[in-house]
Design an enzyme around this catalytic site. Structure first.
Site, PDB file in Angstrom:
ATOM      1  N   HIS A  62     -10.343   0.673   5.204  1.00 23.64           N
ATOM      2  CA  HIS A  62      -8.571   0.921   6.205  1.00 23.64           C
ATOM      3  C   HIS A  62      -8.658   1.590   7.161  1.00 23.64           C
ATOM      4  O   HIS A  62      -9.563   2.655   7.028  1.00 23.64           O
ATOM      5  CB  HIS A  62      -7.407   1.393   4.743  1.00 23.64           C
ATOM      6  CG  HIS A  62      -5.899   1.685   5.107  1.00 23.64           C
ATOM      7  ND1 HIS A  62      -5.529   2.824   6.205  1.00 23.64           N
ATOM      8  CD2 HIS A  62      -4.915   1.170   5.460  1.00 23.64           C
ATOM      9  CE1 HIS A  62      -3.919   2.015   6.819  1.00 23.64           C
ATOM     10  NE2 HIS A  62      -4.337   1.003   5.801  1.00 23.64           N
ATOM     11  N   SER A 118       3.634  -2.051  10.115  1.00 21.19           N
ATOM     12  CA  SER A 118       4.570  -2.122  10.871  1.00 21.19           C
ATOM     13  C   SER A 118       5.425  -3.731  10.632  1.00 21.19           C
ATOM     14  O   SER A 118       6.867  -4.111  10.721  1.00 21.19           O
ATOM     15  CB  SER A 118       5.737  -1.638  12.397  1.00 21.19           C
ATOM     16  OG  SER A 118       4.301  -0.508  11.968  1.00 21.19           O
ATOM     17  N   GLY A 121       2.223   2.758  10.900  1.00 18.77           N
ATOM     18  CA  GLY A 121       3.162   3.395  10.348  1.00 18.77           C
ATOM     19  C   GLY A 121       3.967   3.560  11.878  1.00 18.77           C
ATOM     20  O   GLY A 121       4.696   4.613  11.687  1.00 18.77           O
ATOM     21  N   GLU A 126      -6.645   4.502   7.984  1.00 19.97           N
ATOM     22  CA  GLU A 126      -6.563   5.613   8.568  1.00 19.97           C
ATOM     23  C   GLU A 126      -7.839   6.201   7.340  1.00 19.97           C
ATOM     24  O   GLU A 126      -8.217   7.559   7.619  1.00 19.97           O
ATOM     25  CB  GLU A 126      -5.629   5.883   6.899  1.00 19.97           C
ATOM     26  CG  GLU A 126      -3.999   6.321   7.592  1.00 19.97           C
ATOM     27  CD  GLU A 126      -2.768   5.000   6.922  1.00 19.97           C
ATOM     28  OE1 GLU A 126      -2.739   5.208   5.155  1.00 19.97           O
ATOM     29  OE2 GLU A 126      -1.993   4.615   7.748  1.00 19.97           O
ATOM     30  N   LYS A 134      -0.043   4.404  -0.018  1.00 18.40           N
ATOM     31  CA  LYS A 134      -0.679   5.777   0.345  1.00 18.40           C
ATOM     32  C   LYS A 134      -0.627   6.806  -0.055  1.00 18.40           C
ATOM     33  O   LYS A 134      -0.378   6.286  -1.177  1.00 18.40           O
ATOM     34  CB  LYS A 134      -0.093   5.624   1.728  1.00 18.40           C
ATOM     35  CG  LYS A 134      -0.440   4.432   2.681  1.00 18.40           C
ATOM     36  CD  LYS A 134       0.012   4.251   4.454  1.00 18.40           C
ATOM     37  CE  LYS A 134       0.279   3.207   4.711  1.00 18.40           C
ATOM     38  NZ  LYS A 134       0.033   3.413   6.401  1.00 18.40           N
ATOM     39  N   ASN A 139       1.101  -1.164   0.142  1.00 16.00           N
ATOM     40  CA  ASN A 139       0.165  -0.244   0.032  1.00 16.00           C
ATOM     41  C   ASN A 139       1.313   1.370  -0.459  1.00 16.00           C
ATOM     42  O   ASN A 139       1.401   1.260   1.189  1.00 16.00           O
ATOM     43  CB  ASN A 139      -1.000  -0.083   1.682  1.00 16.00           C
ATOM     44  CG  ASN A 139      -1.638   0.867   1.334  1.00 16.00           C
ATOM     45  OD1 ASN A 139      -1.848   2.374   0.463  1.00 16.00           O
ATOM     46  ND2 ASN A 139      -2.492   1.460   2.408  1.00 16.00           N
ATOM     47  N   GLU A 164      -5.208  -5.458  10.401  1.00 15.82           N
ATOM     48  CA  GLU A 164      -3.900  -4.510  10.987  1.00 15.82           C
ATOM     49  C   GLU A 164      -4.838  -3.771  12.139  1.00 15.82           C
ATOM     50  O   GLU A 164      -5.724  -3.002  12.432  1.00 15.82           O
ATOM     51  CB  GLU A 164      -4.405  -2.727   9.722  1.00 15.82           C
ATOM     52  CG  GLU A 164      -4.012  -3.686   8.533  1.00 15.82           C
ATOM     53  CD  GLU A 164      -3.738  -2.746   7.142  1.00 15.82           C
ATOM     54  OE1 GLU A 164      -2.353  -3.112   7.088  1.00 15.82           O
ATOM     55  OE2 GLU A 164      -4.392  -1.770   6.812  1.00 15.82           O
TER      56      GLU A 164
HETATM   57  C1  PEP Z   1      -1.303  -0.304   5.804  1.00 17.37           C
HETATM   58  O1  PEP Z   1      -0.609   0.769   5.489  1.00 17.37           O
HETATM   59  O2  PEP Z   1      -2.023  -0.683   5.461  1.00 17.37           O
HETATM   60  C2  PEP Z   1       0.334  -0.426   6.791  1.00 17.37           C
HETATM   61  C3  PEP Z   1       0.183  -1.547   7.502  1.00 17.37           C
HETATM   62  O3  PEP Z   1       1.286   0.727   7.139  1.00 17.37           O
HETATM   63  P1  PEP Z   1       2.220   0.143   7.290  1.00 17.37           P
HETATM   64  O4  PEP Z   1       3.734  -1.259   7.111  1.00 17.37           O
HETATM   65  O5  PEP Z   1       3.189   1.713   7.392  1.00 17.37           O
HETATM   66  O6  PEP Z   1       2.419   0.046   9.146  1.00 17.37           O
END
Ligand code: PEP
Length: 265
Positions: A100, A218, A178, A102, A13, A11, A172
């Protein structure tokens, strides 16, 4: 979910300019780790780059597939700024992330809209990559199971078993996205086992087993094996670490060497 392909989603973003995005997809798609992989590799660039990236990949022998980062739940109409499923399908995009954290956190995404988006995608023969996960506060107040169960029940509402089996779920935990603080493989596996039990209650064992559940939060090359080796984890959704070709290719290479029959599978 034994012996199935792993799924690795990057992803991107709201990152990269066009040139950087094209360079990244070129490096990933030409990587020998991808060429030699039995697994499913998907990248989710920003909307503006979906067209050039899909066109580029169409003319390559590469196995890399393309996802949108979101989609609107209506088929078309007066929804300024939004993108529909048929627009994505037109470009050869086969997947879209929905729900997601975010989107949930910053743009008031609701469980009801996540469900509508998933149904709309399925009706257009696109695959939802549907995200669920608890916040730190919810985890610390022992509400993980309640929150996840609620998100899963609402997301799959009115979805038939045949449709549900085409969904990719992503667990997630919000506190891991992040932040550099990933879940442990054991905790993630336990959450995935719980999600699968929710799916089993909604449908049946066979349907629950056939829905892949990815871990996200992460993930990087140095910790990804702890997820690949777990029985209930069918792949990973990667944010930050998918922006560097060499790191993402390492994550793919490790998926190739961590088959589903290994470890505690
Ligand atoms: C994500 O954007 O779904 C994500 C898991 O980001 P990150 O790997 O940076 O934590």
């Amino acid at each position: 979910m034994g012996n199935l392909k792993k799924i690795i989603v990057g992803n991107w973003k709201m990152n990269l300019n066009l040139h950087e995005a094209m360079e990244l997809v070129k490096e990933i798609s030409q990587g020998e780790e991808v060429a030699g992989s039995e697994n499913e590799i998907i990248v989710a660039p920003p909307y503006l780059y979906l067209h050039p990236i899909s066109e580029y990949l169409k003319h390559q022998p590469s196995k890399v597939k393309v996802a949108a980062q979101d989609v609107h739940y209506q088929a078309n109409g007066a929804f300024t700024g939004k993108i529909s499923c048929s627009m994505l399908a037109d470009l050869g995009v086969n997947f879209s992330i929905v729900g997601h954290s975010e989107q949930r956190q910053h743009f008031h995404e609701t469980d009801e809209n996540v469900q509508r988006k998933a149904i709309q995608l399925l009706q257009h023969n696109l695959v939802p990559i549907l995200c669920v996960g608890e916040t730190l506060e919810e985890r610390e107040s022992n509400q993980l199971e309640k929150v996840i169960k609620n998100q899963v029940q609402k997301a799959f509402k009115e979805m038939k078993s045949e449709q549900a089996q085409r969904v990719i779920l992503a667990y997630e935990p919000v506190w891991a996205i992040g932040t550099g603080k990933s879940s442990s493989g054991e905790d993630a596996d336990e959450a995935h086992r719980f999600i699968r039990s929710c799916l089993e209650s909604l449908y049946d064992g066979e349907t629950a087993e056939s829905i892949p559940i990815l871990y996200g939060g992460s993930v990087k090359a140095s910790n990804v094996e702890s997820f690949y080796q777990k029985k209930n984890i069918d792949g990973v959704l990667v944010g930050g670490a998918s922006l560097q070709a060499d790191e993402f290719l390492k994550i793919i290479a490790l998926s190739n060497s961590n088959g589903n029959s290994d470890g505690d599978k």
